[in-house]
Design a protein around this motif. Sequence first.
Motif, PDB file in Angstrom:
ATOM      1  N   PRO A 327     -10.020  33.729  -9.375  1.00 21.17           N
ATOM      2  CA  PRO A 327      -9.136  32.565  -9.237  1.00 21.17           C
ATOM      3  C   PRO A 327      -7.653  32.892  -9.188  1.00 21.17           C
ATOM      4  CG  PRO A 327      -9.879  32.735 -11.492  1.00 21.17           C
ATOM      5  CD  PRO A 327     -10.619  33.793 -10.726  1.00 21.17           C
ATOM      6  N   ILE A 328      -7.270  34.131  -9.524  1.00 20.90           N
ATOM      7  CA  ILE A 328      -5.855  34.489  -9.580  1.00 20.90           C
ATOM      8  C   ILE A 328      -5.459  35.455  -8.471  1.00 20.90           C
ATOM      9  CG2 ILE A 328      -4.078  35.617 -10.993  1.00 20.90           C
ATOM     10  CD1 ILE A 328      -5.476  34.502 -13.460  1.00 20.90           C
ATOM     11  N   LEU A 329      -6.268  36.474  -8.230  1.00 26.70           N
ATOM     12  CA  LEU A 329      -5.943  37.482  -7.231  1.00 26.70           C
ATOM     13  C   LEU A 329      -6.734  37.207  -5.951  1.00 26.70           C
ATOM     14  CD1 LEU A 329      -5.943  40.602  -9.578  1.00 26.70           C
ATOM     15  CD2 LEU A 329      -3.971  39.283  -8.785  1.00 26.70           C
ATOM     16  N   GLU A 330      -6.068  36.596  -4.995  1.00 28.12           N
ATOM     17  CA  GLU A 330      -6.728  36.196  -3.756  1.00 28.12           C
ATOM     18  C   GLU A 330      -7.371  37.371  -3.038  1.00 28.12           C
ATOM     19  OE1 GLU A 330      -7.494  33.482  -1.916  1.00 28.12           O
ATOM     20  OE2 GLU A 330      -6.979  32.312  -3.681  1.00 28.12           O
ATOM     21  N   GLU A 331      -6.726  38.541  -3.122  1.00 23.96           N
ATOM     22  CA  GLU A 331      -7.236  39.710  -2.403  1.00 23.96           C
ATOM     23  C   GLU A 331      -8.613  40.141  -2.887  1.00 23.96           C
ATOM     24  OE1 GLU A 331      -4.382  39.381  -3.911  1.00 23.96           O
ATOM     25  OE2 GLU A 331      -2.700  40.007  -2.648  1.00 23.96           O
ATOM     26  N   ASN A 332      -8.990  39.729  -4.098  1.00 26.23           N
ATOM     27  CA  ASN A 332     -10.312  40.078  -4.621  1.00 26.23           C
ATOM     28  C   ASN A 332     -11.401  39.112  -4.173  1.00 26.23           C
ATOM     29  OD1 ASN A 332      -9.609  42.402  -6.008  1.00 26.23           O
ATOM     30  ND2 ASN A 332      -9.162  41.330  -7.921  1.00 26.23           N
ATOM     31  N   ASN A 333     -11.015  37.992  -3.565  1.00 25.95           N
ATOM     32  CA  ASN A 333     -11.998  37.013  -3.102  1.00 25.95           C
ATOM     33  C   ASN A 333     -12.553  37.433  -1.745  1.00 25.95           C
ATOM     34  OD1 ASN A 333     -12.100  34.800  -5.101  1.00 25.95           O
ATOM     35  ND2 ASN A 333      -9.905  34.735  -4.710  1.00 25.95           N
ATOM     36  N   ARG A 334     -13.418  38.409  -1.781  1.00 22.64           N
ATOM     37  CA  ARG A 334     -13.966  38.930  -0.532  1.00 22.64           C
ATOM     38  C   ARG A 334     -15.300  39.620  -0.781  1.00 22.64           C
ATOM     39  NH1 ARG A 334     -10.284  41.156   2.384  1.00 22.64           N
ATOM     40  NH2 ARG A 334      -8.505  40.291   1.217  1.00 22.64           N
ATOM     41  N   ARG A 335     -15.865  40.103   0.278  1.00 21.50           N
ATOM     42  CA  ARG A 335     -17.148  40.807   0.231  1.00 21.50           C
ATOM     43  C   ARG A 335     -16.863  42.305   0.251  1.00 21.50           C
ATOM     44  NH1 ARG A 335     -22.189  38.702   1.761  1.00 21.50           N
ATOM     45  NH2 ARG A 335     -23.765  40.233   2.335  1.00 21.50           N
ATOM     46  N   PHE A 336     -17.373  43.012  -0.735  1.00 21.66           N
ATOM     47  CA  PHE A 336     -17.176  44.457  -0.826  1.00 21.66           C
ATOM     48  C   PHE A 336     -18.484  45.162  -0.469  1.00 21.66           C
ATOM     49  CE2 PHE A 336     -13.974  42.637  -3.540  1.00 21.66           C
ATOM     50  CZ  PHE A 336     -12.852  43.436  -3.321  1.00 21.66           C
ATOM     51  N   LEU A 337     -18.386  46.118   0.446  1.00 24.25           N
ATOM     52  CA  LEU A 337     -19.526  46.966   0.774  1.00 24.25           C
ATOM     53  C   LEU A 337     -19.385  48.254  -0.017  1.00 24.25           C
ATOM     54  CD1 LEU A 337     -22.034  47.826   2.402  1.00 24.25           C
ATOM     55  CD2 LEU A 337     -20.447  48.653   4.193  1.00 24.25           C
ATOM     56  N   LEU A 338     -20.362  48.531  -0.875  1.00 27.18           N
ATOM     57  CA  LEU A 338     -20.362  49.731  -1.709  1.00 27.18           C
ATOM     58  C   LEU A 338     -21.429  50.687  -1.186  1.00 27.18           C
ATOM     59  CD1 LEU A 338     -20.175  48.017  -5.221  1.00 27.18           C
ATOM     60  CD2 LEU A 338     -18.300  48.652  -3.713  1.00 27.18           C
ATOM     61  N   GLU A 339     -21.024  51.907  -0.902  1.00 26.00           N
ATOM     62  CA  GLU A 339     -21.952  52.908  -0.373  1.00 26.00           C
ATOM     63  C   GLU A 339     -21.793  54.205  -1.145  1.00 26.00           C
ATOM     64  OE1 GLU A 339     -22.438  52.264   4.262  1.00 26.00           O
ATOM     65  OE2 GLU A 339     -20.301  52.370   3.724  1.00 26.00           O
ATOM     66  N   THR A 343     -23.047  61.150  -4.933  1.00 26.32           N
ATOM     67  CA  THR A 343     -22.013  61.913  -5.637  1.00 26.32           C
ATOM     68  C   THR A 343     -20.729  61.114  -5.835  1.00 26.32           C
ATOM     69  OG1 THR A 343     -21.168  62.873  -3.571  1.00 26.32           O
ATOM     70  CG2 THR A 343     -22.903  64.094  -4.739  1.00 26.32           C
ATOM     71  N   LYS A 344     -20.432  60.214  -4.910  1.00 26.84           N
ATOM     72  CA  LYS A 344     -19.214  59.397  -5.010  1.00 26.84           C
ATOM     73  C   LYS A 344     -19.472  58.033  -4.378  1.00 26.84           C
ATOM     74  CE  LYS A 344     -17.118  61.342  -0.804  1.00 26.84           C
ATOM     75  NZ  LYS A 344     -18.298  62.141  -0.444  1.00 26.84           N
ATOM     76  N   ILE A 345     -18.555  57.102  -4.637  1.00 31.01           N
ATOM     77  CA  ILE A 345     -18.698  55.736  -4.128  1.00 31.01           C
ATOM     78  C   ILE A 345     -17.576  55.463  -3.135  1.00 31.01           C
ATOM     79  CG2 ILE A 345     -18.679  53.277  -4.734  1.00 31.01           C
ATOM     80  CD1 ILE A 345     -19.771  54.072  -7.491  1.00 31.01           C
ATOM     81  N   ALA A 346     -17.941  54.908  -1.977  1.00 32.85           N
ATOM     82  CA  ALA A 346     -16.972  54.496  -0.964  1.00 32.85           C
ATOM     83  C   ALA A 346     -16.969  52.974  -0.887  1.00 32.85           C
ATOM     84  CB  ALA A 346     -17.323  55.095   0.388  1.00 32.85           C
ATOM     85  N   VAL A 347     -15.796  52.394  -0.658  1.00 29.91           N
ATOM     86  CA  VAL A 347     -15.652  50.935  -0.664  1.00 29.91           C
ATOM     87  C   VAL A 347     -14.977  50.478   0.626  1.00 29.91           C
ATOM     88  CG1 VAL A 347     -14.712  48.954  -1.906  1.00 29.91           C
ATOM     89  CG2 VAL A 347     -15.355  51.018  -3.170  1.00 29.91           C
ATOM     90  N   SER A 348     -15.523  49.439   1.230  1.00 26.35           N
ATOM     91  CA  SER A 348     -14.868  48.761   2.349  1.00 26.35           C
ATOM     92  C   SER A 348     -14.984  47.261   2.107  1.00 26.35           C
ATOM     93  CB  SER A 348     -15.497  49.157   3.687  1.00 26.35           C
ATOM     94  OG  SER A 348     -16.892  48.885   3.684  1.00 26.35           O
ATOM     95  N   THR A 349     -14.156  46.485   2.794  1.00 23.83           N
ATOM     96  CA  THR A 349     -14.122  45.048   2.534  1.00 23.83           C
ATOM     97  C   THR A 349     -14.335  44.249   3.808  1.00 23.83           C
ATOM     98  OG1 THR A 349     -11.727  44.939   2.828  1.00 23.83           O
ATOM     99  CG2 THR A 349     -12.534  45.368   0.603  1.00 23.83           C
ATOM    100  N   ALA A 350     -14.782  42.999   3.612  1.00 20.71           N
ATOM    101  CA  ALA A 350     -14.999  42.092   4.732  1.00 20.71           C
ATOM    102  C   ALA A 350     -14.849  40.670   4.228  1.00 20.71           C
ATOM    103  CB  ALA A 350     -16.392  42.305   5.333  1.00 20.71           C
ATOM    104  N   ALA A 351     -14.809  39.716   5.130  1.00 15.45           N
ATOM    105  CA  ALA A 351     -14.709  38.306   4.752  1.00 15.45           C
ATOM    106  C   ALA A 351     -15.979  37.868   4.029  1.00 15.45           C
ATOM    107  CB  ALA A 351     -14.470  37.443   5.980  1.00 15.45           C
TER     108      ALA A 351
END
Length: 403
Positions: A327-339, A343-351
Amino acid sequence: MQAAARGVEDAGRRLKERSDKMEVRMLQREEHGRTRELWERVFAEDTKEFLDYYYTVKTLDNEMYVIEQEHQICSMIQLNPYEMRINDSEFLTHYIIAVATEERFRKRGFMGALLQASLKKMYARKEPFTFLMPAAESIYHPYDFRYIYRQRGGKVCGSKERSVSHELQGNIYEMREASEKDCRKLAEFAEEILRESYQVVAVRTEQYYRRMLAEQKSEHGGIGMIEKNGKLVGSFFFAKEETYEIREPLLKKGEEEALPQAVFWLTKGNEAIFCDGWNLDVHNIKKSVTEERDRPLIMARLLYLPGFFESLRPRTTFSFTVEVTDPILEENNRRFLLESDGTKIAVSTAAKENDTDRQISIAALTQILFGWVPYTEEKLPEVLQKDLNKIEPADGVFLNEIV
């Protein structure tokens, strides 16, 4: 879940409407001293010696956000910087402190406006999370802060006796008070001890211990060092008000009985004092502990999600999505793809796609990723719970910082 999301969005709109009616300003460094008067009125229990230290040392590199009314500072929030280690990654984070409003200006939404402004500033710097020690959990709950750290400790009786087996081994502890020249040695010792057991800690540097030494002295205390055969095996912070108290006694494994001896050295007797934030196996000094406590102490809020996700460790290979509501940080209101390749985690974002099986609030995500069970008011989809379980939570938290 949709009803919960709508409630969060409504709360966010209400917070924004309140913040639009007031001006939040970040003070220039030379203005920091102007907040001391408000601190003295709201936190009257703090001593002049402590505030002299704080406004001489801590305000050199901290940030202050204020709201002014009638040509005076009537509400403030301060952010104190800490380098934080999450697993093998290091980040700048800020500890929230001195959240205060002049009594006659309360219940006008000033605190909410200050929190929002500071959270957005920290997000813009890509800080993974922020943390605080709440006066009451209920104050910060509406802003999606949740407990992530329980502090262990207890009341320990002083004792100058050693076990027979230790005497036979020539296992004699020597106590002394640290000086500035010991700070590098203390930092190296702490880093070695903490890396063995904890995933989330403030990075211990020589400068960290120099500041802690000044802080403890402002509270009529210091830093104690425990040595055996010329080698450092333990350290602790101590302060004195009516009685002594010890904070964060760090001891090497197998050296637990040095703590009762440290209490005896400090108090010059057998009296019991509180020792909080310990890392030790209490069973090894059970006869010296008259009272144990295990209390929730530190609340946190996730901020820049890609950075936090990437600092975590995967339990397996995976690819899944999470839809976050914030409700406060608009940039967090999205869909995160976690892959992850394991050994490590990669993150990308989408609507967002408004997929109810993928939705989670920022508050619940904070607790899950720090290894806490989320509050029961939010029922997570089973499929999402299983996916998030593929990530190892950062549940080894050790945060005893108080300013």
